[in-house]
Write an enzyme that holds these catalytic residues in place. Structure first.
Site, PDB file in Angstrom:
ATOM      1  N   ASP A  16       0.850  -1.186   0.000  1.00  0.00           N
ATOM      2  CA  ASP A  16       0.000   0.000   0.000  1.00  0.00           C
ATOM      3  C   ASP A  16       0.892   1.244   0.000  1.00  0.00           C
ATOM      4  O   ASP A  16       2.077   1.175   0.363  1.00  0.00           O
ATOM      5  CB  ASP A  16      -0.899  -0.033   1.235  1.00  0.00           C
ATOM      6  CG  ASP A  16      -1.627   1.276   1.461  1.00  0.00           C
ATOM      7  OD1 ASP A  16      -2.322   1.720   0.539  1.00  0.00           O
ATOM      8  OD2 ASP A  16      -1.481   1.850   2.558  1.00  0.00           O
ATOM      9  N   MET A  17       0.328   2.392  -0.368  1.00  0.00           N
ATOM     10  CA  MET A  17       1.137   3.609  -0.420  1.00  0.00           C
ATOM     11  C   MET A  17       0.902   4.516   0.793  1.00  0.00           C
ATOM     12  O   MET A  17       1.732   4.594   1.683  1.00  0.00           O
ATOM     13  CB  MET A  17       0.880   4.353  -1.737  1.00  0.00           C
ATOM     14  CG  MET A  17       1.509   3.653  -2.942  1.00  0.00           C
ATOM     15  SD  MET A  17       1.338   4.557  -4.506  1.00  0.00           S
ATOM     16  CE  MET A  17       2.233   6.067  -4.122  1.00  0.00           C
ATOM     17  N   ASP A  18      -0.227   5.203   0.823  1.00  0.00           N
ATOM     18  CA  ASP A  18      -0.462   6.182   1.893  1.00  0.00           C
ATOM     19  C   ASP A  18      -0.611   5.491   3.243  1.00  0.00           C
ATOM     20  O   ASP A  18      -1.414   4.579   3.417  1.00  0.00           O
ATOM     21  CB  ASP A  18      -1.712   7.005   1.580  1.00  0.00           C
ATOM     22  CG  ASP A  18      -1.516   7.884   0.353  1.00  0.00           C
ATOM     23  OD1 ASP A  18      -0.769   8.863   0.441  1.00  0.00           O
ATOM     24  OD2 ASP A  18      -2.100   7.557  -0.703  1.00  0.00           O
TER      25      ASP A  18
ATOM     26  N   THR B 281      -2.738   0.796  -4.411  1.00  0.00           N
ATOM     27  CA  THR B 281      -3.186   2.009  -3.737  1.00  0.00           C
ATOM     28  C   THR B 281      -4.577   2.427  -4.189  1.00  0.00           C
ATOM     29  O   THR B 281      -5.065   1.995  -5.234  1.00  0.00           O
ATOM     30  CB  THR B 281      -2.193   3.157  -4.024  1.00  0.00           C
ATOM     31  OG1 THR B 281      -2.632   4.363  -3.378  1.00  0.00           O
ATOM     32  CG2 THR B 281      -2.079   3.426  -5.514  1.00  0.00           C
ATOM     33  N   GLY B 282      -5.181   3.276  -3.381  1.00  0.00           N
ATOM     34  CA  GLY B 282      -6.439   3.894  -3.780  1.00  0.00           C
ATOM     35  C   GLY B 282      -6.228   5.038  -4.746  1.00  0.00           C
ATOM     36  O   GLY B 282      -7.174   5.504  -5.391  1.00  0.00           O
TER      37      GLY B 282
ATOM     38  N   LYS C 263      -8.374  -4.359  -3.985  1.00  0.00           N
ATOM     39  CA  LYS C 263      -6.939  -4.624  -4.101  1.00  0.00           C
ATOM     40  C   LYS C 263      -6.674  -6.130  -4.107  1.00  0.00           C
ATOM     41  O   LYS C 263      -5.814  -6.620  -4.833  1.00  0.00           O
ATOM     42  CB  LYS C 263      -6.182  -3.981  -2.934  1.00  0.00           C
ATOM     43  CG  LYS C 263      -6.122  -2.465  -2.966  1.00  0.00           C
ATOM     44  CD  LYS C 263      -5.248  -1.966  -1.821  1.00  0.00           C
ATOM     45  CE  LYS C 263      -5.176  -0.460  -1.769  1.00  0.00           C
ATOM     46  NZ  LYS C 263      -4.269   0.022  -0.706  1.00  0.00           N
TER      47      LYS C 263
ATOM     48  N   ASP D  32      -2.238  -0.670   5.884  1.00  0.00           N
ATOM     49  CA  ASP D  32      -2.578   0.038   7.119  1.00  0.00           C
ATOM     50  C   ASP D  32      -4.070   0.291   7.316  1.00  0.00           C
ATOM     51  O   ASP D  32      -4.493   0.652   8.412  1.00  0.00           O
ATOM     52  CB  ASP D  32      -1.850   1.381   7.173  1.00  0.00           C
ATOM     53  CG  ASP D  32      -2.494   2.434   6.280  1.00  0.00           C
ATOM     54  OD1 ASP D  32      -2.660   2.164   5.055  1.00  0.00           O
ATOM     55  OD2 ASP D  32      -2.842   3.517   6.777  1.00  0.00           O
TER      56      ASP D  32
ATOM     57  N   ASN E  87      -9.119  -0.758   3.286  1.00  0.00           N
ATOM     58  CA  ASN E  87      -9.039  -1.148   1.880  1.00  0.00           C
ATOM     59  C   ASN E  87      -7.887  -2.101   1.593  1.00  0.00           C
ATOM     60  O   ASN E  87      -7.783  -2.629   0.480  1.00  0.00           O
ATOM     61  CB  ASN E  87      -8.933   0.084   0.975  1.00  0.00           C
ATOM     62  CG  ASN E  87      -7.725   0.952   1.288  1.00  0.00           C
ATOM     63  OD1 ASN E  87      -7.281   1.043   2.433  1.00  0.00           O
ATOM     64  ND2 ASN E  87      -7.185   1.603   0.280  1.00  0.00           N
TER      65      ASN E  87
END
Length: 268
Positions: free
Chosen positions: A9-11, A43-44, A197, A220, A223
């Site tokens: 994941d990114m953020d 990521t979203g 995802k 985290d 999602n």
């Protein structure tokens, strides 16, 4: 069995609070790649919000895949070309937009490289999404949205306390017709029922011929939970929500403490 693919994941995970990748995390990803491990960013964000970080990290894998828009799209990270998509229709937009008015929350949608909002009073989280995703923000009244237009996702946004109350009151049919998931405490997303995802990761893993125990994921938020259902090794960030921590094989440090690097060093 060794890890052959890591979905990240990114953020809140790859990126620290300054929305940057630390040197230690970047080095750990490059070291994993040097050992033949596939790195998939999931990521979203739309692709425009991923591209600068992909380029800076020098990520590569067999299919040049990345997962954007919470799994609505699988894209070629070198060209942005869409490899797989599951999109919402204008009918979906109308239904979700009316629901947003019932709850008096800000709404925006992603479509064709732009962010559209039907709200004349544009919410701060809508502006924030436009900034992070590096895409233009456009006001357009619902009646002016073209009937042929397709959408990767629709989002409600508001302060976390109010959005939590809204989430609890979403009518059951919406959960039956859409993937409804939080990507942040202030974002509630509506996607095509086939978008997540986890589903996107499962498609990529199948193409690579990987077994569940060869896949690791790091996340985290809510999602990211669908990836937990696909990966054999599940890692929750130190700053993750309790749902992920409860189901994780390992809880790493926070995104401001190089948590991705700690996890990669532990398992790879």
């Amino acid at each position: 069995m060794s890890i052959k693919l890591i979905a990240i994941d990114m953020d809140g995970t790859l990126l620290n609070s300054d929305h940057a990748v630390s040197q230690k995390v970047a080095e750990s990803i490059r070291a994993a790649q040097a050992q033949g491990v596939e790195i998939i960013l999931a990521t979203g964000r739309p692709f425009s919000g991923m591209k600068p970080h992909i380029d800076a990290l020098g990520i590569y894998n067999r299919g040049t895949y990345c997962i954007s828009n919470n799994g609505a799209l699988i894209q070629n990270f070198a060209t942005g070309e869409v490899v797989y998509e599951s999109l919402l229709t204008h009918e979906d937009y109308d239904r979700i937009e009316k629901l947003s008015r019932n709850f008096d929350v800000s709404m925006h949608v992603i479509s064709e490289g732009a962010l559209y909002t039907p709200n004349t009073a544009i919410g701060r989280y809508v502006v924030y999404e436009s900034y992070l995703s590096n895409i233009p923000l456009i006001y357009r009244a619902p009646e002016d949205m073209e009937p042929h237009r397709l959408y990767t996702k629709c989002l409600f946004s508001d302060v976390p306390e109010k959005l939590a109350l809204v989430e609890a009151q979403i009518p059951a049919p919406f959960y039956e017709q859409y993937t409804v998931v939080k990507s942040a405490p202030f974002y509630l997303e509506f996607l095509h029922l086939d978008s997540s995802k986890g589903r996107a990761l499962k498609r990529i893993a199948a193409e690579f011929g990987l077994k569940q125990e060869e896949i690791m994921c790091i996340g985290d938020h809510q999602n990211d939970f669908s990836m937990f259902e696909v990966a054999g090794t599940k890692v929750a960030m130190g700053n993750a929500i309790e749902l992920l921590k409860t189901h994780a094989d390992f809880i790493t440090t926070t995104n401001d403490q190089d948590g991705v690097a700690v996890a990669i060093e532990r398992y790879v």
